[in-house]
Motif scaffolding. Structure first.
Motif, PDB file in Angstrom:
ATOM      1  N   PHE A 527      -0.405 -18.293  -8.322  1.00 51.46           N
ATOM      2  CA  PHE A 527       0.168 -19.416  -9.070  1.00 51.46           C
ATOM      3  C   PHE A 527       1.296 -20.059  -8.277  1.00 51.46           C
ATOM      4  CE2 PHE A 527       2.904 -21.410 -12.209  1.00 51.46           C
ATOM      5  CZ  PHE A 527       1.995 -22.087 -13.006  1.00 51.46           C
ATOM      6  N   GLN A 528       2.138 -19.238  -7.697  1.00 51.94           N
ATOM      7  CA  GLN A 528       3.243 -19.780  -6.883  1.00 51.94           C
ATOM      8  C   GLN A 528       2.712 -20.584  -5.708  1.00 51.94           C
ATOM      9  OE1 GLN A 528       5.187 -16.038  -6.117  1.00 51.94           O
ATOM     10  NE2 GLN A 528       6.688 -16.332  -7.780  1.00 51.94           N
ATOM     11  N   GLU A 529       1.588 -20.148  -5.134  1.00 52.47           N
ATOM     12  CA  GLU A 529       0.992 -20.899  -4.030  1.00 52.47           C
ATOM     13  C   GLU A 529       0.423 -22.229  -4.508  1.00 52.47           C
ATOM     14  OE1 GLU A 529      -0.242 -21.696  -0.093  1.00 52.47           O
ATOM     15  OE2 GLU A 529       1.255 -20.362  -0.973  1.00 52.47           O
ATOM     16  N   TYR A 530      -0.198 -22.236  -5.687  1.00 53.80           N
ATOM     17  CA  TYR A 530      -0.683 -23.498  -6.266  1.00 53.80           C
ATOM     18  C   TYR A 530       0.477 -24.476  -6.437  1.00 53.80           C
ATOM     19  CZ  TYR A 530      -5.002 -21.019  -7.654  1.00 53.80           C
ATOM     20  OH  TYR A 530      -6.167 -20.304  -7.666  1.00 53.80           O
ATOM     21  N   VAL A 531       1.622 -23.970  -6.935  1.00 55.37           N
ATOM     22  CA  VAL A 531       2.787 -24.822  -7.146  1.00 55.37           C
ATOM     23  C   VAL A 531       3.312 -25.341  -5.812  1.00 55.37           C
ATOM     24  CG1 VAL A 531       5.171 -24.869  -7.986  1.00 55.37           C
ATOM     25  CG2 VAL A 531       3.403 -23.692  -9.313  1.00 55.37           C
ATOM     26  N   ARG A 532       3.360 -24.456  -4.813  1.00 55.83           N
ATOM     27  CA  ARG A 532       3.871 -24.868  -3.491  1.00 55.83           C
ATOM     28  C   ARG A 532       3.018 -25.985  -2.893  1.00 55.83           C
ATOM     29  NH1 ARG A 532       3.075 -24.322   1.707  1.00 55.83           N
ATOM     30  NH2 ARG A 532       1.141 -23.152   1.404  1.00 55.83           N
ATOM     31  N   ARG A 533       1.707 -25.905  -3.137  1.00 57.91           N
ATOM     32  CA  ARG A 533       0.785 -26.922  -2.606  1.00 57.91           C
ATOM     33  C   ARG A 533       0.745 -28.184  -3.456  1.00 57.91           C
ATOM     34  NH1 ARG A 533      -4.610 -23.240  -1.361  1.00 57.91           N
ATOM     35  NH2 ARG A 533      -3.722 -21.955   0.317  1.00 57.91           N
ATOM     36  N   VAL A 563       8.138 -19.322 -14.498  1.00 56.75           N
ATOM     37  CA  VAL A 563       8.318 -20.759 -14.705  1.00 56.75           C
ATOM     38  C   VAL A 563       9.595 -21.021 -15.494  1.00 56.75           C
ATOM     39  CG1 VAL A 563       7.377 -22.789 -15.883  1.00 56.75           C
ATOM     40  CG2 VAL A 563       5.865 -21.321 -14.536  1.00 56.75           C
ATOM     41  N   ALA A 564       9.818 -20.273 -16.566  1.00 55.21           N
ATOM     42  CA  ALA A 564      10.997 -20.489 -17.405  1.00 55.21           C
ATOM     43  C   ALA A 564      12.286 -20.236 -16.634  1.00 55.21           C
ATOM     44  CB  ALA A 564      10.928 -19.587 -18.631  1.00 55.21           C
ATOM     45  N   GLU A 565      12.258 -19.304 -15.682  1.00 64.71           N
ATOM     46  CA  GLU A 565      13.452 -18.959 -14.917  1.00 64.71           C
ATOM     47  C   GLU A 565      13.750 -19.956 -13.795  1.00 64.71           C
ATOM     48  OE1 GLU A 565      12.652 -15.061 -13.516  1.00 64.71           O
ATOM     49  OE2 GLU A 565      12.983 -14.088 -15.456  1.00 64.71           O
ATOM     50  N   ASN A 566      12.746 -20.674 -13.330  1.00 68.55           N
ATOM     51  CA  ASN A 566      12.913 -21.492 -12.131  1.00 68.55           C
ATOM     52  C   ASN A 566      12.750 -22.996 -12.365  1.00 68.55           C
ATOM     53  OD1 ASN A 566      13.028 -19.547  -9.581  1.00 68.55           O
ATOM     54  ND2 ASN A 566      11.592 -18.661 -11.070  1.00 68.55           N
ATOM     55  N   TYR A 578       7.275 -28.015 -18.475  1.00 68.78           N
ATOM     56  CA  TYR A 578       8.009 -27.821 -17.226  1.00 68.78           C
ATOM     57  C   TYR A 578       7.343 -28.635 -16.130  1.00 68.78           C
ATOM     58  CZ  TYR A 578       9.667 -23.657 -19.751  1.00 68.78           C
ATOM     59  OH  TYR A 578      10.189 -22.790 -20.681  1.00 68.78           O
ATOM     60  N   ASP A 579       8.148 -29.434 -15.431  1.00 70.48           N
ATOM     61  CA  ASP A 579       7.639 -30.227 -14.311  1.00 70.48           C
ATOM     62  C   ASP A 579       7.654 -29.366 -13.059  1.00 70.48           C
ATOM     63  OD1 ASP A 579       6.935 -32.051 -12.423  1.00 70.48           O
ATOM     64  OD2 ASP A 579       8.430 -33.553 -12.985  1.00 70.48           O
ATOM     65  N   LEU A 580       6.467 -28.987 -12.572  1.00 71.88           N
ATOM     66  CA  LEU A 580       6.365 -28.117 -11.403  1.00 71.88           C
ATOM     67  C   LEU A 580       6.319 -28.900 -10.097  1.00 71.88           C
ATOM     68  CD1 LEU A 580       3.688 -25.532 -12.670  1.00 71.88           C
ATOM     69  CD2 LEU A 580       6.173 -25.542 -12.999  1.00 71.88           C
ATOM     70  N   SER A 581       6.302 -30.221 -10.190  1.00 72.69           N
ATOM     71  CA  SER A 581       6.163 -31.026  -8.964  1.00 72.69           C
ATOM     72  C   SER A 581       7.498 -31.289  -8.301  1.00 72.69           C
ATOM     73  CB  SER A 581       5.491 -32.365  -9.294  1.00 72.69           C
ATOM     74  OG  SER A 581       6.295 -33.140 -10.159  1.00 72.69           O
TER      75      SER A 581
END
Length: 581
Positions: A527-533, A563-566, A578-581
């Motif tokens: 999931f973190q990699e999906y967000v990074r990309r 997600v809630a922490e970051n 939450y906006d992950l972009s």
């Protein structure tokens, strides 16, 4: 071929078949769109399949191919193709289910008519069409509608196979029977195989030639038609296909034999949300949750199965067909009663064709047996009246039913009295079926009967139909999800949550953790990699369902916590986004 025809001209009931099919179509199609997406979980998969051939092939819940439904995908194929042709809306998804119901009634009629005549076939078709759980599921988009159609087609093919083998020594109809059961596996996995003992017994008893060859041919057809997709998924590189929902190790074999296989019998289902408990042999079927859908005519079916086998003892295809339908009914009922894993009331639709076949053949067989047979029929009508009273507490139907049972004995072989007894016996399930068709049904756990309203008699209307409903996103959230061009517009824990947002926005939404939020897909690192990309734009919190009580993965919960922490939450249409972009 030996037949059991009623003492009427052979064509007396033939004009009524079109009437039966037309009436069934009206009952199953009328007001169908009122249920909206029905089970949004499968509607979202159909939406994904309409947009992506790869998602359709694997039964993915989103067009980007994050994770599959937790079943084999044959029912998704039907809905997805319909949505491709007619557009993604409730009618394109639900109408195929209703048409499957009409086809199932027709196939049952055809199978019974070949051995027991048109009167028996018509009665069987009416019983099936008016079984409340059948009305429910042929107006809904769970896989059970296609499963029942395929198994009924398999039964018809078995009847034809026995006839063809005895006449010409050929077994090609068994190839079709095996293929129907195999595609039943591709619809709902091992549940499809519950009919195999009955089909095999009917073949061994009824066929006079090529018995072992026929069994081998049928087994081969089952293996090929069921196994090609399993082999394809197993050989396909895991990194290049969706994760297999419902498994803990991305394995279709684990899904087959674990969560959707022996785990349903033992209750040992990793990642499930709890077992069903047992109800004793047949007892669960008469409990408050299941009775309204199937129990109305079950006592009569048991009596007529035993009486019919006695009345037609070893009398060619009639006796064989009673073994086929009766074996299907008994094996499936016993398994449903004793299984200790997850089971829901709507599963009992798998009993409906077998129950109807037994009733149709048994009534005509016993009617021709004379007074002794009519006495058995009278007892079956009385039992039905008492069961109806237990379900609805209707004193009127009880009195009318008992009176009809008495008249059968007092008025010797009167067709008018027999017809009256049938009408009274079907009054309870018919009324409940009409209530089922008039109600809207949605969510993961539909139940026969009205969606709302106080209990009537001993019936618990509506059951748990709304327990796992998908959310309906507000206009502001829909607008937000439609922004940008990402692989997934959003992610959220649980497939029903994802389905609601995906159907509302028309954009792919990643179902973190699959149906129960307990599948390890994606992992936190993935999931973190999906967000990074930049592949996921938004994460939608609130309402997440994730439990590790039965050994499932906690990846969904860990992702939600990360997600809630970051990232900072904002409230949009009443949910945390939450906006992950």
């Amino acid at each position: 071929m030996t037949t059991l025809a009623p003492p009427l001209p052979r064509t007396a009931f033939r004009p009524l078949l079109p009437v039966l099919l037309a009436a069934t179509g009206v009952l199953y199609l009328w007001g169908l769109g009122a249920s909206g997406w029905a089970n949004a979980y499968y509607s979202a998969a159909a939406q994904a399949g309409a947009a992506s051939w790869k998602a359709l092939l694997f039964g993915a819940t989103d067009a980007a191919g994050g994770i599959t439904v937790d079943k084999t995908p044959a029912s998704v194929w039907v809905m997805g193709l319909s949505a491709r042709i007619f557009g993604v809306h409730s009618w394109s998804i639900l109408v195929p289910q209703a048409l499957m119901g009409v086809a199932t009634v027709w196939l049952l009629y055809a199978a019974v008519k070949r051995v027991a005549g048109e009167a028996a076939a018509l009665l069987a078709g009416i019983v099936l069409a008016l079984t409340p759980v059948a009305v429910l599921m042929f107006r809904f988009n769970n896989p059970d509608a296609l499963l029942v159609l395929l198994l009924t087609a398999g039964a018809y093919a078995t009847v034809r196979a026995i006839e063809d083998a005895n006449r010409r020594g050929r077994v090609w109809w068994l190839v079709l029977a095996g293929a129907c059961v195999g595609f039943g596996f591709l619809t709902k996995m091992l549940q499809a195989f519950l009919v195999l003992p009955a089909f095999g017994l009917a073949w061994l008893v009824g066929a006079r030639r090529e018995r072992l060859l026929g069994l081998a041919v049928a087994a081969g057809a089952v293996i090929v038609s069921a196994g090609w997709w399993v082999l394809l998924v197993t050989l396909w590189p895991a990194a290049d296909r969706p994760y297999i929902g419902g498994s803990q190790h991305n394995s279709v074999l684990e899904l087959t034999f674990g969560y959707n296989g022996f785990g349903r019998l033992t209750g040992d289902e990793v990642g499930s949300v709890g077992g069903g408990g047992t109800g004793g042999v047949w007892g669960r079927l008469f409990g408050a949750e299941m009775a309204g859908g199937i129990a109305w005519l079950l006592p009569a079916a048991v009596v007529l199965l035993a009486g019919g086998l006695w009345a037609t003892w070893r009398r060619g295809p009639v006796w064989t067909s009673l073994l086929l339908w009766g074996g299907w009914l008994v094996v499936t009922a016993v398994v449903f009663s004793l299984m200790d894993g997850i089971i829901h009331a709507y599963y009992t639709v798998a009993l409906a064709p077998a129950l109807a076949g037994v009733l149709g053949i048994g009534v005509v067989a016993l009617w021709r047996k004379g007074f002794t047979g009519v006495a058995v029929l009278s007892g079956a009508v009385a039992l039905t009246a008492m069961e109806t009273y237990l379900l609805l507490e209707s004193l009127v139907l009880l009195v009318l039913g008992l009176a009809a049972a008495a008249l059968l004995l007092l008025v010797e072989r009167s067709l008018a009295v027999a017809a009256l007894a049938v009408v009274i016996a079907l009054a309870g399930p018919a009324a409940y079926s009409l209530q089922t068709a008039a109600a809207t049904h949605s969510g993961a756990l539909p139940s026969a009967g009205p969606s709302v309203g106080p209990p009537v008699g001993n019936m618990n209307f509506g059951g748990m139909g709304g327990l796992l409903d998908a959310p309906t996103p507000g206009a502001d959230l829909v607008a937000l999800l439609r922004q940008g061009d990402h692989t997934w517009a959003a992610a959220t824990v649980g497939s029903n949550n994802a389905a609601g947002y995906q159907l509302g926005s028309g954009k792919p939404v990643l179902a973190v953790g699959g149906f129960n939020g307990t599948d390890p897909s994606p992992t936190l690192a993935q999931f973190q990699e999906y967000v990074r990309r930049g592949q996921i734009h938004w994460f939608i919190g609130d309402g997440a369902m994730s439990s590790t009580a039965t050994g499932g993965s906690d990846a969904g919960a860990r992702i939600a916590e990360w997600v809630a922490e970051n990232f900072e939450a904002q409230q949009v249409s009443g949910v945390a986004v939450y906006d992950l972009s």
